[in-house]
Design a protein around this motif. Structure first.
Motif, PDB file in Angstrom:
ATOM      1  N   ALA A  10     -44.247 -25.247 -19.951  1.00 39.39           N
ATOM      2  CA  ALA A  10     -45.556 -25.554 -20.534  1.00 39.39           C
ATOM      3  C   ALA A  10     -46.450 -26.374 -19.604  1.00 39.39           C
ATOM      4  N   GLY A  11     -45.889 -26.873 -18.501  1.00 34.77           N
ATOM      5  CA  GLY A  11     -46.651 -27.769 -17.611  1.00 34.77           C
ATOM      6  C   GLY A  11     -47.884 -27.108 -17.007  1.00 34.77           C
ATOM      7  N   TYR A  12     -48.827 -27.936 -16.587  1.00 37.82           N
ATOM      8  CA  TYR A  12     -50.093 -27.413 -16.061  1.00 37.82           C
ATOM      9  C   TYR A  12     -50.019 -27.002 -14.596  1.00 37.82           C
ATOM     10  N   GLY A  13     -49.057 -27.534 -13.864  1.00 38.72           N
ATOM     11  CA  GLY A  13     -48.976 -27.211 -12.433  1.00 38.72           C
ATOM     12  C   GLY A  13     -50.205 -27.672 -11.676  1.00 38.72           C
ATOM     13  N   THR A  14     -50.632 -28.905 -11.971  1.00 36.48           N
ATOM     14  CA  THR A  14     -51.889 -29.394 -11.382  1.00 36.48           C
ATOM     15  C   THR A  14     -51.845 -29.449  -9.854  1.00 36.48           C
ATOM     16  N   ARG A  15     -50.632 -29.614  -9.296  1.00 41.41           N
ATOM     17  CA  ARG A  15     -50.559 -29.730  -7.835  1.00 41.41           C
ATOM     18  C   ARG A  15     -50.922 -28.422  -7.131  1.00 41.41           C
ATOM     19  N   PRO A  24     -49.794 -19.071 -14.537  1.00 35.28           N
ATOM     20  CA  PRO A  24     -48.742 -20.085 -14.603  1.00 35.28           C
ATOM     21  C   PRO A  24     -48.161 -20.384 -13.232  1.00 35.28           C
ATOM     22  N   LYS A  25     -47.843 -21.657 -13.010  1.00 35.43           N
ATOM     23  CA  LYS A  25     -47.203 -22.064 -11.756  1.00 35.43           C
ATOM     24  C   LYS A  25     -45.913 -21.265 -11.522  1.00 35.43           C
ATOM     25  N   GLU A  26     -45.205 -20.954 -12.615  1.00 36.22           N
ATOM     26  CA  GLU A  26     -43.912 -20.254 -12.506  1.00 36.22           C
ATOM     27  C   GLU A  26     -44.073 -18.821 -12.022  1.00 36.22           C
ATOM     28  N   ARG A 101     -43.809 -22.150 -28.443  1.00 37.75           N
ATOM     29  CA  ARG A 101     -44.846 -22.936 -27.762  1.00 37.75           C
ATOM     30  C   ARG A 101     -44.651 -24.429 -27.960  1.00 37.75           C
ATOM     31  N   GLN A 102     -44.987 -25.163 -26.930  1.00 34.61           N
ATOM     32  CA  GLN A 102     -45.092 -26.616 -27.055  1.00 34.61           C
ATOM     33  C   GLN A 102     -46.577 -26.876 -27.330  1.00 34.61           C
ATOM     34  N   GLY A 103     -46.887 -27.299 -28.556  1.00 32.89           N
ATOM     35  CA  GLY A 103     -48.290 -27.435 -28.951  1.00 32.89           C
ATOM     36  C   GLY A 103     -49.052 -28.408 -28.067  1.00 32.89           C
ATOM     37  N   ARG A 106     -46.172 -33.146 -24.285  1.00 30.09           N
ATOM     38  CA  ARG A 106     -45.671 -34.504 -24.565  1.00 30.09           C
ATOM     39  C   ARG A 106     -44.454 -34.857 -23.732  1.00 30.09           C
ATOM     40  N   GLY A 107     -44.254 -34.111 -22.643  1.00 31.52           N
ATOM     41  CA  GLY A 107     -43.151 -34.439 -21.746  1.00 31.52           C
ATOM     42  C   GLY A 107     -42.005 -33.447 -21.840  1.00 31.52           C
ATOM     43  N   LEU A 108     -41.148 -33.495 -20.830  1.00 30.89           N
ATOM     44  CA  LEU A 108     -40.044 -32.545 -20.757  1.00 30.89           C
ATOM     45  C   LEU A 108     -39.074 -32.691 -21.928  1.00 30.89           C
TER      46      LEU A 108
END
Ligand code: UTP
Length: 280
Positions: A10-15, A24-26, A101-103, A106-108
């Motif tokens: 669910a992470g944004y992959g901001t880097r 998606p970063k993935e 989905r992670q709404g 809020r962290g891993l």
């Protein structure tokens, strides 16, 4: 028998912005294969064929990747290009895929908790696809599954990292019970170099027993207001047993640009060319 593997994605992959703005970063490719497929192949090799994804907004390309594309199949059927789909076809035929989905980000720890809907009440593996792990023999997850079958408790994979990098990781302290295997006594999330209890950093491979879900529910948000899996694992270690395993193989941090480039070069030289793909 372990059979389920959870991928929190669910992470944004901001880097990697702007590349990850709409993708998606993935799904970033290492040469010709997206990062997430390497992780899924590692899970399948370990016998974990029920794959669950915890996704978020903008991650639909992952679902499409692990699904048959009829138009594409139709277009290239019987042509010399069909072999390009071989690896993903075999992944699709060997595993099942489900999504939740992670709404809210809020962290891993929270992402893993959301995965309970897919996992139920059994032990399971977790893969963070941006950690790419490669080696010649059994993959890291296969090594960890063997240990789980012996010890039946949560296991985290650890890698030795240089002091100046340690502040980026969860770090363990533990008693070595056999070469490369530690009973965890302490864990600290992203410590300053001088506070780190060891040089052993937790990487993106876990096997978790299902009591972790209740422990996460009781875990207050930690660093950055996020629910940290490290905090939950420490609580689990204090109640019972958590092992840390210094795995055999090489890890690339593909969540960072430097690690991603290093992995790309490695895969190109050691996998892509040696499979003869460069000549096709
Ligand atoms: P990262 O810390 O690498 O964050 O998360 P990120 O958003 O993917 O990347 P950056 O830091 O913004 O560049 C580690 C893993 O945990 C997942 C991410 O998808 C990644 O696989 N994660 C993290 C979630 O699924 N949900 C969260 O709330 C946090």
């Amino acid at each position: 028998m372990l059979k389920k593997c959870l991928f929190p994605v669910a992470g944004y992959g901001t880097r990697f912005l702007p590349a990850t703005k709409a993708m998606p970063k993935e799904m970033l490719p290492l040469v010709n294969k997206p990062l997430v497929q390497y992780g899924v192949e590692e899970a399948i090799q370990a016998g974990l064929t029920e794959i669950g994804f915890v996704t978020g907004r903008g991650k639909r390309a992952i679902e499409d990747h692990f699904d048959t594309s009829f138009e594409l199949e139709h277009q290239i059927a019987g042509t010399g290009k069909e072999h390009y789909l071989d690896s993903v076809r075999s992944v699709i035929s060997e595993a099942s895929f489900s999504y939740t989905r992670q709404g809210e980000m809020r962290g891993l720890g929270d992402a893993i908790l959301q995965g309970q809907r897919l996992i139920g009440d059994e032990a399971f593996a977790v893969v963070l696809a941006d950690d790419l792990c490669l080696n010649d023999g059994d993959g890291v997850l296969a090594q960890m599954v063997q240990l789980y079958n012996q010890f039946r408790c949560s296991i985290v994979a650890v890698d030795e990292v240089p002091k100046d990098q340690i502040h980026k990781f969860g770090v363990i302290a533990g008693n070595e019970i056999k070469p490369g295997l530690f009973q965890v006594t302490d864990m600290v999330e992203k410590p300053a170099a001088e506070d780190a209890p060891s040089n052993m950093a937790i990487i993106g491979r876990y096997i978790l027993t299902p009591d972790i879900f209740d422990i996460i529910r009781e875990t207050p948000p930690g660093k950055n207001g996020e629910v940290q899996i490290t905090d939950a694992l420490l609580a689990q270690a204090r109640k019972g047993c958590v092992l840390a395993y210094r795995f055999k193989g090489r890890r690339f941090d593909c969540g960072s640009v430097d690690g991603f480039i290093e992995a790309t070069n490695f895969v190109y030289e050691n996998i892509y060319l040696s499979e003869g793909e460069g000549q096709k």
